[in-house]
Design a protein around this motif. Structure first.
Motif, PDB file in Angstrom:
ATOM      1  N   VAL A 383       9.562  58.813  32.644  1.00 16.91           N
ATOM      2  CA  VAL A 383       8.467  60.171  32.186  1.00 16.91           C
ATOM      3  C   VAL A 383       7.086  60.047  31.633  1.00 16.91           C
ATOM      4  O   VAL A 383       6.911  58.798  30.755  1.00 16.91           O
ATOM      5  N   GLY A 384       5.869  60.098  32.680  1.00 17.29           N
ATOM      6  CA  GLY A 384       4.750  59.506  31.851  1.00 17.29           C
ATOM      7  C   GLY A 384       4.213  58.718  32.995  1.00 17.29           C
ATOM      8  O   GLY A 384       3.310  58.360  32.946  1.00 17.29           O
ATOM      9  N   GLN A 385       5.217  57.831  33.839  1.00 12.01           N
ATOM     10  CA  GLN A 385       4.357  57.120  34.488  1.00 12.01           C
ATOM     11  C   GLN A 385       3.302  57.387  35.602  1.00 12.01           C
ATOM     12  O   GLN A 385       3.498  58.605  36.334  1.00 12.01           O
ATOM     13  N   THR A 386       2.070  56.512  36.190  1.00 13.19           N
ATOM     14  CA  THR A 386       1.670  57.635  36.952  1.00 13.19           C
ATOM     15  C   THR A 386       1.849  56.424  38.787  1.00 13.19           C
ATOM     16  O   THR A 386       3.040  56.213  39.055  1.00 13.19           O
ATOM     17  N   VAL A 387       1.310  57.765  38.977  1.00 12.12           N
ATOM     18  CA  VAL A 387       2.516  58.073  40.829  1.00 12.12           C
ATOM     19  C   VAL A 387       0.786  57.829  41.855  1.00 12.12           C
ATOM     20  O   VAL A 387      -0.085  58.772  41.105  1.00 12.12           O
ATOM     21  N   THR A 388       0.558  57.073  42.796  1.00 15.55           N
ATOM     22  CA  THR A 388      -1.261  57.533  43.099  1.00 15.55           C
ATOM     23  C   THR A 388      -0.124  58.363  44.737  1.00 15.55           C
ATOM     24  O   THR A 388       0.016  57.775  45.466  1.00 15.55           O
ATOM     25  N   ALA A 389      -1.324  58.794  44.904  1.00 14.69           N
ATOM     26  CA  ALA A 389      -1.315  60.037  46.012  1.00 14.69           C
ATOM     27  C   ALA A 389      -2.276  59.871  46.859  1.00 14.69           C
ATOM     28  O   ALA A 389      -3.192  60.268  46.400  1.00 14.69           O
ATOM     29  N   THR A 390      -2.201  60.059  48.408  1.00 11.44           N
ATOM     30  CA  THR A 390      -2.723  59.955  49.095  1.00 11.44           C
ATOM     31  C   THR A 390      -2.711  61.255  50.538  1.00 11.44           C
ATOM     32  O   THR A 390      -1.585  61.409  51.089  1.00 11.44           O
ATOM     33  N   SER A 391      -3.561  62.447  50.425  1.00  9.38           N
ATOM     34  CA  SER A 391      -3.810  62.904  51.161  1.00  9.38           C
ATOM     35  C   SER A 391      -3.817  62.603  53.046  1.00  9.38           C
ATOM     36  O   SER A 391      -3.848  61.628  53.130  1.00  9.38           O
ATOM     37  N   TRP A 392      -2.525  63.175  53.739  1.00  5.00           N
ATOM     38  CA  TRP A 392      -2.827  63.164  54.926  1.00  5.00           C
ATOM     39  C   TRP A 392      -3.803  63.601  55.238  1.00  5.00           C
ATOM     40  O   TRP A 392      -4.415  62.822  56.291  1.00  5.00           O
TER      41      TRP A 392
END
Length: 535
Positions: A383-392
């Protein structure tokens, strides 16, 4: 006439030899004309900095936090009410610390039990894999010996310790009062039996405990006992070994079995030697062991592997539950993990028993994304870790922070990603810091970077295209003194979804290798340095 025939034969042989020599000469000439490009291993070495976890998820604005108290946990105070807005970190409720400690002890025992079962099953699987199957005909000829009967000696006591523990044995603390508010027979204050160092517990005692047939009482319902071995066979002696058990940590067993308290393993009765009709060298199996045909053995191994996977999952669940309890065991306070509104608060004196949550907080602002984590990566993602998200849709990149990871695996089987499809996956929620450009319901590609500088390796990691396999052995085409040589290597881990492979021995960074496919990938072909990729 004979001379003419001999002459013709000699001419044919000489002509054939000339043709063969010509073909060999042409091939040798062509091979000498071939030149293979080689590159240094140091320039081809990927290195290894850890892996990333990739999956897909959907944007949502209905993130929530649910609290599920267990039946033996007491809620001391509730700090919020329905409709109240809360911020991340706000206190929601508090458990009675004593009841949390009891739950903590139960979970620790559950983890211990899960580890014990996993170890036993692993040994059983190893034994099966070492078993040699027999043919159908041979199996029908083998006589399986019966387990010889074992007569229990008279139950006696040496000082405070019994020679073994059976249903007739009595706990030495049976007359003690409750300790620190914990009832006798509870996980925090179990019944205690003392046994000699070479003693054991009988299967009949275990069955009586599992079936609730021991003359013991517990306010918690589930009876907990500890079998102890102490120095001097005295209840005041230093503890040498113990075995904690309750109906929730045990399964039934054969009545006439005996179990070693120190090792927690079944004691095998002394076996009488029974000679089978078939000679031992024909079956390659001990007559006292179960005999399998190949089909039966394959099925037994598959069943044991499935059992092992389930036990491993049970262990991971128990460890996650223990971790959650440890986080709140200090002061008993449960804090909000998201910004939102309290949607539900139950009655502390009447906890739900239908599986529903006691308290629910629903997200009130911002957007979240729900992703999945492989069970193999649970120890690397927090918990607290970063996620990189890319929009389709737009290709825009967003940053999110993990706010919650489910305790139990997701049974929806909706995982899409580059992980192991046979592993279990746990859902997580991540809060998107700046959701500008995103809409509710939009799909995103999610990447969690699990790399760590401490994980950096100085080993050799090559693209798998540069390593070939032959008869179960791996090799590369290595430059040695200006010509190619087949160099066998030892490999290690596979990385990047199978794109890279570790070389553990047989090659150094000072060596040079060629791409092992194509007409130049032959031993003896001359080499020349190359500046670019060789395919």
């Amino acid at each position: 006439m004979k001379k003419r025939i001999i002459t013709i034969v000699l001419v044919c042989i000489l002509a054939g030899g000339a043709v063969t020599g010509a073909v060999f000469g042409i091939k040798h000439y062509q091979k000498n004309k071939l030149v293979a490009d080689v590159m240094s291993v140091s320039s081809l070495n990927w290195g290894y900095w850890g892996d990333s976890m990739e999956s897909e998820g959907m944007v949502t604005n209905d993130a929530s936090q649910n609290v599920y108290p267990e039946s033996n946990q007491i809620i001391k105070e509730v700090y919020v009410e329905e409709g109240q807005e809360v911020k991340e970190g706000d206190p929601l409720m508090a458990y009675d610390v004593t009841s949390l400690q009891l739950s903590l002890e139960v979970k620790k025992l559950a983890v211990q039990s899960a580890n014990d079962k996993l170890a036993v099953t692993n040994k059983e699987l190893e034994r099966l894999k070492k078993t040699t199957p027999v043919s159908e005909n041979t199996q029908n000829q083998v006589t399986q010996p019966e387990e010889p009967a074992f007569t229990l000696p008279q139950l006696t006591q040496n000082n405070d310790a019994y020679n073994y523990i059976s249903p007739e044995a009595l706990p030495y603390n049976a007359s003690d009062a409750a300790q620190n508010g914990a009832a006798l027979g509870s996980a925090a204050n179990p019944y205690r039996y003392l046994c000699e160092e070479n003693g054991y517990v009988t299967g009949s005692f275990i069955n009586a405990l599992v079936n609730g047939e021991l003359p013991l009482d517990s306010a918690d319902g589930d009876i907990w006992v500890v079998l102890e071995i102490r120095e001097g066979n005295s209840k005041d002696g230093e503890l040498m070994s113990s075995w904690t058990m309750s109906p929730s940590t045990l399964a039934g067993c054969e009545e006439n079995t005996r179990w070693d308290i120190m090792t927690k393993q079944q004691i095998q009765n002394e076996e009488t030697q029974i000679q089978p009709d078939v000679q031992p060298e024909q079956t390659q199996n001990n007559a006292s062991e179960t005999v399998y045909t190949k089909e039966e053995l394959d099925k037994a191994i598959q069943d044991k592997e499935r059992e092992l996977k389930k036990l491993d999952l049970d262990k991971r669940k128990a460890e996650l539950e223990l971790k959650d309890l440890e986080e709140s065991a200090t002061d008993g306070v449960v804090h909000a993990k998201i910004n939102g509104v309290v949607k539900k608060v139950g009655d502390p004196k009447n906890l739900p028993n239908d599986g529903s949550a006691f308290l629910t907080v629903s997200g009130s602002e911002g957007l979240y994304v729900k992703g999945d984590i492989s069970e193999l990566m649970l120890d690397k993602v927090k918990v607290g870790q970063t996620v990189t998200a890319t929009s389709w849709q737009s290709g825009m990149t967003f940053t999110a922070q993990i706010t919650e990871i489910d305790t139990y695996p997701d049974d929806s089987n909706s995982y899409y990603g580059d992980g192991n499809p046979n592993a279990s996956y746990y859902a997580y929620m991540a809060y998107i810091d700046d959701p500008t450009g995103l809409t509710n319901g939009e799909y995103l590609s999610l990447t969690i970077d699990t790399s760590d500088e401490e994980m950096a390796s100085s080993g050799i990691y090559l693209e798998t295209a540069y390593v070939r396999q032959e008869d179960g052995r791996y090799y590369v085409m290595k430059d040695e003194d200006g010509v190619l040589k087949k160099q066998y290597v030892t490999t290690g881990k596979i990385i990047s979804g199978g794109s890279g492979i570790e070389i553990t021995s047989g090659l150094s960074e000072d060596d040079s290798i060629a791409f092992p496919y194509g007409k130049t990938a032959q031993e003896g072909v001359k080499t020349q340095p190359s500046d670019g990729m060789m395919y």
